[in-house]
Design a protein around this motif. Structure first.
Motif, PDB file in Angstrom:
ATOM      1  N   LYS A 324       0.844  -1.191   0.000  1.00  0.00           N
ATOM      2  CA  LYS A 324       0.000   0.000   0.000  1.00  0.00           C
ATOM      3  C   LYS A 324       0.879   1.241   0.000  1.00  0.00           C
ATOM      4  O   LYS A 324       2.015   1.203   0.471  1.00  0.00           O
ATOM      5  N   VAL A 327       1.475   4.948   3.964  1.00  0.00           N
ATOM      6  CA  VAL A 327       0.854   4.398   5.172  1.00  0.00           C
ATOM      7  C   VAL A 327       1.596   4.926   6.397  1.00  0.00           C
ATOM      8  O   VAL A 327       2.820   4.797   6.485  1.00  0.00           O
ATOM      9  N   LEU A 329       3.293   4.843   9.810  1.00  0.00           N
ATOM     10  CA  LEU A 329       3.833   3.856  10.745  1.00  0.00           C
ATOM     11  C   LEU A 329       4.400   4.635  11.925  1.00  0.00           C
ATOM     12  O   LEU A 329       5.496   5.186  11.844  1.00  0.00           O
ATOM     13  N   VAL A 337       4.442   0.055   1.786  1.00  0.00           N
ATOM     14  CA  VAL A 337       4.645  -0.908   2.864  1.00  0.00           C
ATOM     15  C   VAL A 337       3.737  -2.107   2.644  1.00  0.00           C
ATOM     16  O   VAL A 337       2.609  -1.978   2.182  1.00  0.00           O
ATOM     17  N   SER A 338       4.304  -3.278   2.942  1.00  0.00           N
ATOM     18  CA  SER A 338       3.514  -4.502   3.012  1.00  0.00           C
ATOM     19  C   SER A 338       3.522  -4.944   4.467  1.00  0.00           C
ATOM     20  O   SER A 338       4.560  -5.404   4.977  1.00  0.00           O
ATOM     21  N   ILE A 339       2.403  -4.760   5.143  1.00  0.00           N
ATOM     22  CA  ILE A 339       2.323  -5.138   6.552  1.00  0.00           C
ATOM     23  C   ILE A 339       2.526  -6.646   6.721  1.00  0.00           C
ATOM     24  O   ILE A 339       3.254  -7.074   7.618  1.00  0.00           O
ATOM     25  N   PRO A 340       1.910  -7.496   5.854  1.00  0.00           N
ATOM     26  CA  PRO A 340       2.126  -8.941   6.023  1.00  0.00           C
ATOM     27  C   PRO A 340       3.596  -9.330   5.907  1.00  0.00           C
ATOM     28  O   PRO A 340       4.058 -10.236   6.600  1.00  0.00           O
ATOM     29  N   ARG A 342       6.103  -7.231   6.438  1.00  0.00           N
ATOM     30  CA  ARG A 342       6.914  -6.329   7.274  1.00  0.00           C
ATOM     31  C   ARG A 342       8.027  -5.730   6.418  1.00  0.00           C
ATOM     32  O   ARG A 342       9.200  -5.666   6.812  1.00  0.00           O
ATOM     33  N   VAL A 344       9.194  -2.407   3.949  1.00  0.00           N
ATOM     34  CA  VAL A 344       8.982  -1.025   3.553  1.00  0.00           C
ATOM     35  C   VAL A 344       9.871  -0.712   2.358  1.00  0.00           C
ATOM     36  O   VAL A 344      11.056  -1.067   2.346  1.00  0.00           O
ATOM     37  N   LEU A 367      12.108   1.572  12.341  1.00  0.00           N
ATOM     38  CA  LEU A 367      11.409   0.496  11.656  1.00  0.00           C
ATOM     39  C   LEU A 367      12.057  -0.857  11.926  1.00  0.00           C
ATOM     40  O   LEU A 367      11.367  -1.864  12.126  1.00  0.00           O
ATOM     41  N   ARG A 370      11.156  -2.586  14.975  1.00  0.00           N
ATOM     42  CA  ARG A 370       9.799  -3.167  14.957  1.00  0.00           C
ATOM     43  C   ARG A 370       9.679  -4.220  13.858  1.00  0.00           C
ATOM     44  O   ARG A 370       8.604  -4.497  13.358  1.00  0.00           O
ATOM     45  N   TYR A 372      10.635  -4.337  10.734  1.00  0.00           N
ATOM     46  CA  TYR A 372      10.388  -3.963   9.353  1.00  0.00           C
ATOM     47  C   TYR A 372      11.702  -3.975   8.584  1.00  0.00           C
ATOM     48  O   TYR A 372      12.726  -3.479   9.070  1.00  0.00           O
TER      49      TYR A 372
END
Length: 403
Positions: A324, A327, A329, A337-340, A342, A344, A367, A370, A372
């Motif tokens: 997406k 986004v 964060l 970013v793709s959250i699934p 992780r 960026v 990031l 966390r 990412y």
């Protein structure tokens, strides 16, 4: 030898006039009598909305007493909206006001308002409702004026043909004198109900998206009120095109250098510099989250971002990976970013402020803490060969997926 006032040796008067629309007439006799009244006063165009006894109707022919040409030319419609779609001015005849804020006129004033429009070549409609219960509220909502005749309030219901003949008489009395002409031609013809209806549908669709029609039980009333606001304006075709453009621009952004956004590419770059400064705490001495800017950024991509995002979303290798744009964060804004995964993806511009450059390792550290993974891409490389950039990115994203 002619009798009873009908003389076929004389010329049938044919002059421009309003269209007569009968909504769900119950009996063929009433249609025939209405056609006879129209013929008496020079009205020749009849439209029928779902006649109850079907069409054609022998009883209508008998009652028309020679006004066959009007019945032969009658047009059938399923709804009143379809019947008046090409009309720019509509008058609804009703004894009830339906609690709608519309000008209420009598037959004389109706003739005065119709005459200049008909003379200018506009299609004007006189709408008559059902014999028993007249017009529905939403049908009156299609009209520009409400026509009410001064009658005994204790017995206000007129026979359908009687109502037609009163209004037709006032029309013929005025139009026969050729009294009203427009001095100056209009730059744009008045809008037809079909074009206006399309505008309303788009307007309501956009209002639905922002949940304007609340509570739900008031939706119908709110919709009719909106329609009445615009019909009172007596809009031209150009007016509606302009209004339609305004609504679409508000909803989706104007067409311009940003191709659907509100900023040109240089301004979009400057916006990102301001956000970087904001994240570093140099704007107003605070580091508030920038979530409120996510939508603005999505609608105002830089040229490199637009090129990259378009190519990525059309590349099957990245389908279903959940990427997406723009986004938030925490206090930072991720380009992609793709959250699934992780993961960026950052697009680094060719020129950026010192603050933005200094903030990059701080953001990457935040990031990474966390979980990412950050992949940086040069905007210049995207603009040079976006396919090569995606070829390089695919295995790196795949590695993140497997991890």
């Amino acid at each position: 030898m002619p009798g009873a006032g009908t003389d076929k040796t004389k010329r049938w008067i044919e002059q421009p006039g309003p269209v007569v629309v009968l909504v769900e007439p119950q009996m063929g006799e009433n249609i025939g009598a209405a056609a006879r009244a129209m013929a008496n006063f020079g009205l020749g165009r009849l439209r029928l909305v779902k006649p109850r006894q079907g069409w054609p109707n022998e009883k209508a022919v008998t009652m028309a007493a020679g006004a066959d040409r009007i019945l032969d030319g009658a047009l059938l419609y399923e709804t009143l909206a379809e019947a008046v779609a090409d009309c720019s001015f509509v008058i609804a005849t009703t004894a009830r006001h339906h609690d709608q804020h519309k000008p209420i006129i009598d037959a004389v004033e109706a003739a005065r308002e119709m005459a200049p429009r008909v003379s200018a070549g506009d299609t004007v409609a006189l709408v008559f409702g059902r014999e028993r219960n007249g017009l529905e509220n939403h049908e009156v909502g299609l009209a520009d004026r409400i026509l009410t005749l001064p009658v005994n309030p204790a017995f206000a219901s007129l026979n359908l043909a009687q109502a037609v003949i009163v209004v037709a008489y006032e029309w013929f009395k005025l139009a026969g004198r050729d009294a009203v002409r427009e001095d100056e031609p209009r730059r744009s013809p008045p809008v037809g109900k079909q074009q206006l209806g399309a505008f309303f549908r788009d307007l309501e669709s956009e209002l639905d998206k922002v949940e304007f029609f609340r509570p739900a039980e008031k939706r119908e009333t709110m919709t009719i009120n909106l329609h009445n606001i615009f019909t009172r304006m007596e809009l031209t075709q150009q007016d509606v095109r302009t209004l339609h453009g305004v609504i679409m621009a508000i909803a989706h952004g104007r067409k311009g250098p940003a191709r659907g956004g509100t900023l040109d590419p240089q301004a979009a770059e400057e916006l990102r510099g301001i956000i970087a400064d904001h994240g570093a705490g140099t704007v107003l001495q605070e580091r508030a989250p920038v979530k409120g800017l996510a939508r603005l950024l999505r609608r105002n991509p830089t040229e490199a971002e637009r090129t990259f995002w378009t190519a990525l979303t059309n590349d099957r290798r990245f389908a279903g990976l959940g990427f997406k744009r723009q986004v938030p964060l925490g206090p930072h804004m991720a380009d992609l970013v793709s959250i699934p995964l992780r993961c960026v993806v950052e697009i680094v511009p060719a020129t950026e402020t010192d603050t933005a450059r200094d903030m990059r390792p701080v953001r990457h550290e935040w990031l990474a803490a966390r979980n990412y993974r950050v992949i940086t891409i040069a905007a210049a490389d995207v603009e040079k060969d976006v396919k090569a950039v995606l070829d390089d990115l695919a295995p790196r994203v795949s590695a993140a997926d497997q991890a």
